[in-house]
Enzyme design. Structure first.
Site, mmCIF file in Angstrom:
data_model
loop_
_atom_site.group_PDB
_atom_site.id
_atom_site.type_symbol
_atom_site.label_atom_id
_atom_site.label_comp_id
_atom_site.label_asym_id
_atom_site.label_seq_id
_atom_site.Cartn_x
_atom_site.Cartn_y
_atom_site.Cartn_z
ATOM 1 N N ASN A 11 0.859 -1.187 0.000
ATOM 2 C CA ASN A 11 0.000 0.000 0.000
ATOM 3 C C ASN A 11 0.899 1.243 0.000
ATOM 4 O OD1 ASN A 11 -1.843 2.005 0.446
ATOM 5 N ND2 ASN A 11 -2.382 1.381 2.530
ATOM 6 N N TRP A 12 0.992 1.857 -1.166
ATOM 7 C CA TRP A 12 1.910 3.000 -1.306
ATOM 8 C C TRP A 12 1.323 4.313 -0.780
ATOM 9 C CZ3 TRP A 12 4.975 2.779 -6.613
ATOM 10 C CH2 TRP A 12 5.914 1.753 -6.527
ATOM 11 N N LYS A 13 0.045 4.276 -0.402
ATOM 12 C CA LYS A 13 -0.619 5.496 0.106
ATOM 13 C C LYS A 13 -0.372 6.674 -0.842
ATOM 14 C CE LYS A 13 -0.164 3.480 4.590
ATOM 15 N NZ LYS A 13 -0.414 3.621 5.986
ATOM 16 N N HIS A 99 -10.032 1.488 4.286
ATOM 17 C CA HIS A 99 -8.788 1.767 5.012
ATOM 18 C C HIS A 99 -9.025 2.887 6.026
ATOM 19 C CE1 HIS A 99 -4.687 2.927 5.920
ATOM 20 N NE2 HIS A 99 -4.322 1.744 5.447
ATOM 21 N N GLU A 101 -7.306 5.334 6.878
ATOM 22 C CA GLU A 101 -6.966 6.693 6.409
ATOM 23 C C GLU A 101 -8.064 7.249 5.494
ATOM 24 O OE1 GLU A 101 -3.052 5.640 5.090
ATOM 25 O OE2 GLU A 101 -2.406 5.492 7.171
ATOM 26 N N GLU A 168 -6.661 -4.342 10.408
ATOM 27 C CA GLU A 168 -5.646 -3.306 10.583
ATOM 28 C C GLU A 168 -6.011 -2.432 11.790
ATOM 29 O OE1 GLU A 168 -3.335 -2.418 6.708
ATOM 30 O OE2 GLU A 168 -5.046 -1.084 6.804
ATOM 31 N N GLY A 174 1.542 2.616 10.884
ATOM 32 C CA GLY A 174 2.575 3.651 10.834
ATOM 33 C C GLY A 174 3.198 4.014 12.170
ATOM 34 N N SER A 211 2.264 -1.648 10.579
ATOM 35 C CA SER A 211 3.685 -1.674 10.961
ATOM 36 C C SER A 211 4.406 -2.993 10.666
ATOM 37 C CB SER A 211 3.843 -1.324 12.446
ATOM 38 O OG SER A 211 3.469 0.026 12.649
ATOM 39 N N GLY A 232 2.555 -1.038 4.406
ATOM 40 C CA GLY A 232 2.555 0.368 3.998
ATOM 41 C C GLY A 232 3.978 0.866 3.837
ATOM 42 N N GLY A 233 4.461 1.585 4.852
ATOM 43 C CA GLY A 233 5.792 2.198 4.816
ATOM 44 C C GLY A 233 6.884 1.289 4.278
#
Ligand code: PGA
Length: 250
Positions: A11-13, A99, A101, A168, A174, A211, A232-233
């Site tokens: 997930n590159w956001k 999600h 976000e 999640e 994050g 994470s 993600g990150g």
């Protein structure tokens, strides 16, 4: 027991530009080796990079998905938005919905339900995210919140063939903080029970996101109920993403 058919969703956001596409080179290479062939790797970049990534991964084992869509399935005067049909039309096969976000930006359970329906109608596979906030967790409302997210989000949906659920916890995304093994098993088993109650819900697989990195992946893969991960990150750099994938395969 082998787990080489696990899901890894990158997930590159709201990160990445055309140069970032190059970072998939080594991942593409990895998917060609026999050991990793059964893996399901799904890149979910921002809308702006969907086309380039779809072209880049054509004829490979890698799939591409979007991170959201408008809740209306039809075309219309909705400036700034994209519908599920458009996403399917350019060649994506997956979509992340619900999600946290996106929930912060206004996606409530009802809207997410419309989105899931429109994505399924457009023949996209849905990665449906659920999870409690820190406030929910601290007031012992985790089960209550997840139950509502699942039951409203999946309302009037009878075919679960193209649905994957991702647990999640919002407070883990994050932050570098992970739920304990006991907590994870408890919450995932709860989601499992909710899904099993639904007609055809037994086959829905459950992923974990929050994470995930190359240090904690080994422990996470020991939890048999988890069939893959949203990263993600740590998915932004190919090296980190590859480390995670390699370490998770027994
Ligand atoms: P993270 O994000 O791996 O950076 O915590 C996961 C996600 O938001 O899906």
């Amino acid at each position: 027991m082998t787990n080489n058919n696990m899901y890894f969703v990158a997930n590159w956001k709201m990160f990445g530009n055309l140069r970032s596409i190059k970072s998939t080179n080594n991942v593409l290479k990895l998917t060609k080796s026999k050991k990793f062939q059964k893996l399901r790797i799904i890149y979910c970049p921002p809308y702006t990079l969907l086309d380039a990534l779809i072209k880049k991964t054509k004829n490979s084992k890698i799939s591409v998905g979007a991170q959201n869509c408008h809740y209306k399935s039809d075309y219309g005067a909705y400036t700034g938005f994209v519908n599920a049909k458009m996403i399917k039309n350019i060649g994506a096969n997956y979509i992340i919905l619900g999600h946290s976000e996106a929930r912060i930006e206004g996606d409530d359970d009802k809207k997410i339900n419309f989105k899931i329906k429109s994505a399924l109608d457009a023949k996209l596979k849905v990665i449906f995210c659920v999870g409690e906030s820190l406030k929910n967790k601290n007031s012992n409302k985790t089960s209550q919140v997840i139950k509502k997210q699942i039951n409203v989000g999946l309302k009037k949906i009878n075919n679960y063939k193209n649905i994957i659920v991702a647990y999640e916890p919002v407070w883990s995304i994050g932050t570098g903080i992970l739920p304990s093994k006991i907590e994870l098993e408890k919450n995932i088993n709860f989601i499992r029970k909710l899904l099993n109650k639904k007609k055809n819900g037994k086959k829905v697989i459950i992923l974990y996101g929050g994470s995930v990195n190359s240090y904690n992946i080994k422990n996470l893969t020991k939890i048999s109920q988890i069939k893959g991960f949203i990263v993600g990150g740590a998915s932004l750099k190919a090296k980190n993403f590859i480390d995670i994938i390699k370490k998770s395969i027994i």
